[in-house]
Design an enzyme around this catalytic site. Sequence first.
Site, PDB file in Angstrom:
ATOM      1  N   ARG A 271      21.024  57.715 -14.344  1.00 52.60           N
ATOM      2  CA  ARG A 271      20.015  57.403 -13.331  1.00 52.60           C
ATOM      3  C   ARG A 271      20.709  56.791 -12.121  1.00 52.60           C
ATOM      4  NH1 ARG A 271      16.514  52.283 -12.708  1.00 52.60           N
ATOM      5  NH2 ARG A 271      15.283  52.881 -10.908  1.00 52.60           N
TER       6      ARG A 271
ATOM      7  N   HIS B 295      15.373  52.986  -3.798  1.00 50.88           N
ATOM      8  CA  HIS B 295      15.740  51.738  -4.471  1.00 50.88           C
ATOM      9  C   HIS B 295      16.101  50.703  -3.390  1.00 50.88           C
ATOM     10  CE1 HIS B 295      17.265  50.064  -8.533  1.00 50.88           C
ATOM     11  NE2 HIS B 295      17.311  49.057  -7.682  1.00 50.88           N
TER      12      HIS B 295
ATOM     13  N   GLU C 206      10.559  49.574  -8.614  1.00 47.25           N
ATOM     14  CA  GLU C 206      10.052  48.202  -8.577  1.00 47.25           C
ATOM     15  C   GLU C 206       9.315  47.792  -7.303  1.00 47.25           C
ATOM     16  OE1 GLU C 206      13.245  45.585  -9.701  1.00 47.25           O
ATOM     17  OE2 GLU C 206      13.223  46.356 -11.724  1.00 47.25           O
TER      18      GLU C 206
ATOM     19  N   ASN D 101      11.038  49.290 -15.997  1.00 44.52           N
ATOM     20  CA  ASN D 101      12.187  48.388 -15.880  1.00 44.52           C
ATOM     21  C   ASN D 101      11.756  47.062 -16.470  1.00 44.52           C
ATOM     22  OD1 ASN D 101      13.479  50.342 -14.406  1.00 44.52           O
ATOM     23  ND2 ASN D 101      13.600  49.167 -12.504  1.00 44.52           N
TER      24      ASN D 101
ATOM     25  N   TYR E 249      13.243  43.249 -18.413  1.00 43.53           N
ATOM     26  CA  TYR E 249      14.403  42.429 -18.738  1.00 43.53           C
ATOM     27  C   TYR E 249      14.109  41.301 -19.712  1.00 43.53           C
ATOM     28  CZ  TYR E 249      17.086  44.886 -15.208  1.00 43.53           C
ATOM     29  OH  TYR E 249      17.753  45.861 -14.514  1.00 43.53           O
TER      30      TYR E 249
ATOM     31  N   GLU F  48      15.350  50.809 -16.868  1.00 43.75           N
ATOM     32  CA  GLU F  48      16.313  49.706 -16.742  1.00 43.75           C
ATOM     33  C   GLU F  48      16.049  48.660 -17.801  1.00 43.75           C
ATOM     34  OE1 GLU F  48      16.622  47.574 -12.966  1.00 43.75           O
ATOM     35  OE2 GLU F  48      16.681  49.499 -11.920  1.00 43.75           O
TER      36      GLU F  48
HETATM   37  C1  PNW Z   1      16.128  44.914 -10.912  1.00 40.73           C
HETATM   38  N1  PNW Z   1      13.250  39.076 -10.786  1.00 40.73           N
HETATM   39  O1  PNW Z   1      15.788  43.911 -10.019  1.00 40.73           O
HETATM   40  C2  PNW Z   1      16.646  46.022 -10.013  1.00 40.73           C
HETATM   41  O2  PNW Z   1      16.010  47.267 -10.171  1.00 40.73           O
HETATM   42  C3  PNW Z   1      18.120  46.150  -9.994  1.00 40.73           C
HETATM   43  O3  PNW Z   1      18.510  46.714  -8.779  1.00 40.73           O
HETATM   44  C4  PNW Z   1      18.759  44.810 -10.275  1.00 40.73           C
HETATM   45  O4  PNW Z   1      20.145  44.825 -10.106  1.00 40.73           O
HETATM   46  C5  PNW Z   1      18.386  44.409 -11.686  1.00 40.73           C
HETATM   47  O5  PNW Z   1      16.985  44.413 -11.871  1.00 40.73           O
HETATM   48  C6  PNW Z   1      18.921  43.053 -12.119  1.00 40.73           C
HETATM   49  O6  PNW Z   1      18.386  42.030 -11.337  1.00 40.73           O
HETATM   50  C7  PNW Z   1      15.172  42.735 -10.303  1.00 40.73           C
HETATM   51  O7  PNW Z   1      13.444  38.156  -9.973  1.00 40.73           O
HETATM   52  C8  PNW Z   1      15.372  41.693  -9.411  1.00 40.73           C
HETATM   53  O8  PNW Z   1      12.436  38.924 -11.753  1.00 40.73           O
HETATM   54  C9  PNW Z   1      14.741  40.501  -9.550  1.00 40.73           C
HETATM   55  C10 PNW Z   1      13.892  40.324 -10.621  1.00 40.73           C
HETATM   56  C11 PNW Z   1      13.690  41.354 -11.534  1.00 40.73           C
HETATM   57  C12 PNW Z   1      14.331  42.544 -11.360  1.00 40.73           C
END
Ligand code: PNW
Length: 491
Positions: free
Chosen positions: A82, A128, A176, A315, A317, A381
């Site tokens: 991707r 992006h 996002e 995406n 985390y 992601e």
């Molecule tokens: C994503 N938050 O961004 C993006 O899609 C990527 O480009 C980035 O490198 C990756 O996650 C890691 O950060 C985020 O503040 C940026 O919650 C900030 C947040 C979440 C995702």
Amino acid sequence: MASHQSLTDKLPSDFLWGFATASFQIEGSTDVDGRGKSIWDDFSKLPGKTLDGRDGDVATDSYNRWKEDLDLLTQYGVKSYRFSIAWSRIIPLGGRNDPVNEAGIQFYSNLIDALLERGIVPFVTLYHWDLPQALYERYGGWLSREIIDDYVNYAKICFERFGDRVKYWCVLTHNEPWCISILGHGRGVFAPGRSSDRTRSPEGDSSTEPWIVGHNLILAHAYACKLYREEFKAKQGGTIGITLNGDMALPYDDSPENITAAQHALDVAIGWFADPIYLGDYPAFLKEMLGDRLPRFTPEELAVVTGSSEFYGMNTYTTNLCKAGGDDEFQGKVEYTFTRPDGTQLGTQAHCAWLQDYPEGFRQLLNYLYKRYSKPIYVTENGFAVKDEHNMPVEQALADHDRVQYFKGNTAVILAAVKEDGVDIRSYFAWSLLDNFEWADGYITRFGLTYVDYETQKRYPKDSAKFYVQWFKEHTEVEEAPQPAEVPQQP
Ligand code: PNW
């Protein structure tokens, strides 16, 4: 797509697993071959905007080293990659009447061809975050409805120029939108850095602008999908959708107000975009919280928006514990914490404050999304930044135990969600192939499964890459050899 309900403990052979990157975070070479400026070029150079004061001019030098990066993907044996296309390489000034840059087209054309030659499925993100600077100067970028026609024109050029040779590709219109709206136009920490907070930004109105930007993002996405379906899908056979960020939200405890708070957090983080796109309207809570600050769709627009995305691009985390209270509209007036009522932490802390490792939350979110939106899910992601990795000597950074644990937990969740919960998951992309330009964190926070020495640009696989690749080798079915055609029996 093969059955996702097979009884083995393996994912189907066409499950798309691999790594994700984004143009501005890896390419560098921001002023070559006719590329126009993006809003991140100057923003990242303003004092105080990145943690280490560094910008994206070089990044991981992938504009020059892209073949080396593809060699790495081949070495890892991935099924898919991707990446994102930089709008300002394709149309340097961005607009529908501005010239197209053949050198930019050529770069991505070569990349796509090379991926196909290697048997790697291209998974393309159109946007992006690297908006052509000229569009921001012309009319405020995403703040204006002008952007919709310009974006659709850009998407059309990508479909025309890249779509023909790609048999099976997935197009993500946006990456996002929450980050673009809130971080770029509310909190002011991402480009273009607008905010009501005058210590951060000379201009902006955080009470209205993020919601206008979000609205225009949804419309631009929807009209690009409409175009794809009407003019390209039948002959190109691709699939198109959007990718949303959004972390699991769990109630801090079982009090009714915190249970409601967790739902409100999901409504703003995810439902803001997903509800109109998959269900046909903004969440009731969002309308109530914002009143007439939330733009509304006309019936004609809503008909285009509803059902525009053919899959749910995810995406994710982490997981947040939610407490009712506070006045942060960008979180649905909910407070987030990782500390449980008994004082323990939810999981292992990452380098960035907003991320802890909690696989159970990932599983709950997969189930929530599948149940609510009933679409195949592409995990686009998922990743982890190890604490203080930037201060470690290479050998120590390569032994990235906490990231290995993260992927152990989350790959197991993928299998369990598919096999036990019946969630239709079609892909899993680790963020990221390489350590790279981590936006406001500069090069301090490292998300790569491959270490990058920024002095030499040498790449070194971390333990997490080894674990990750091995896991998918062991847990995906081997592609069946084509069956020999049956010879008709002579009578
Ligand atoms: C994503 N938050 O961004 C993006 O899609 C990527 O480009 C980035 O490198 C990756 O996650 C890691 O950060 C985020 O503040 C940026 O919650 C900030 C947040 C979440 C995702």
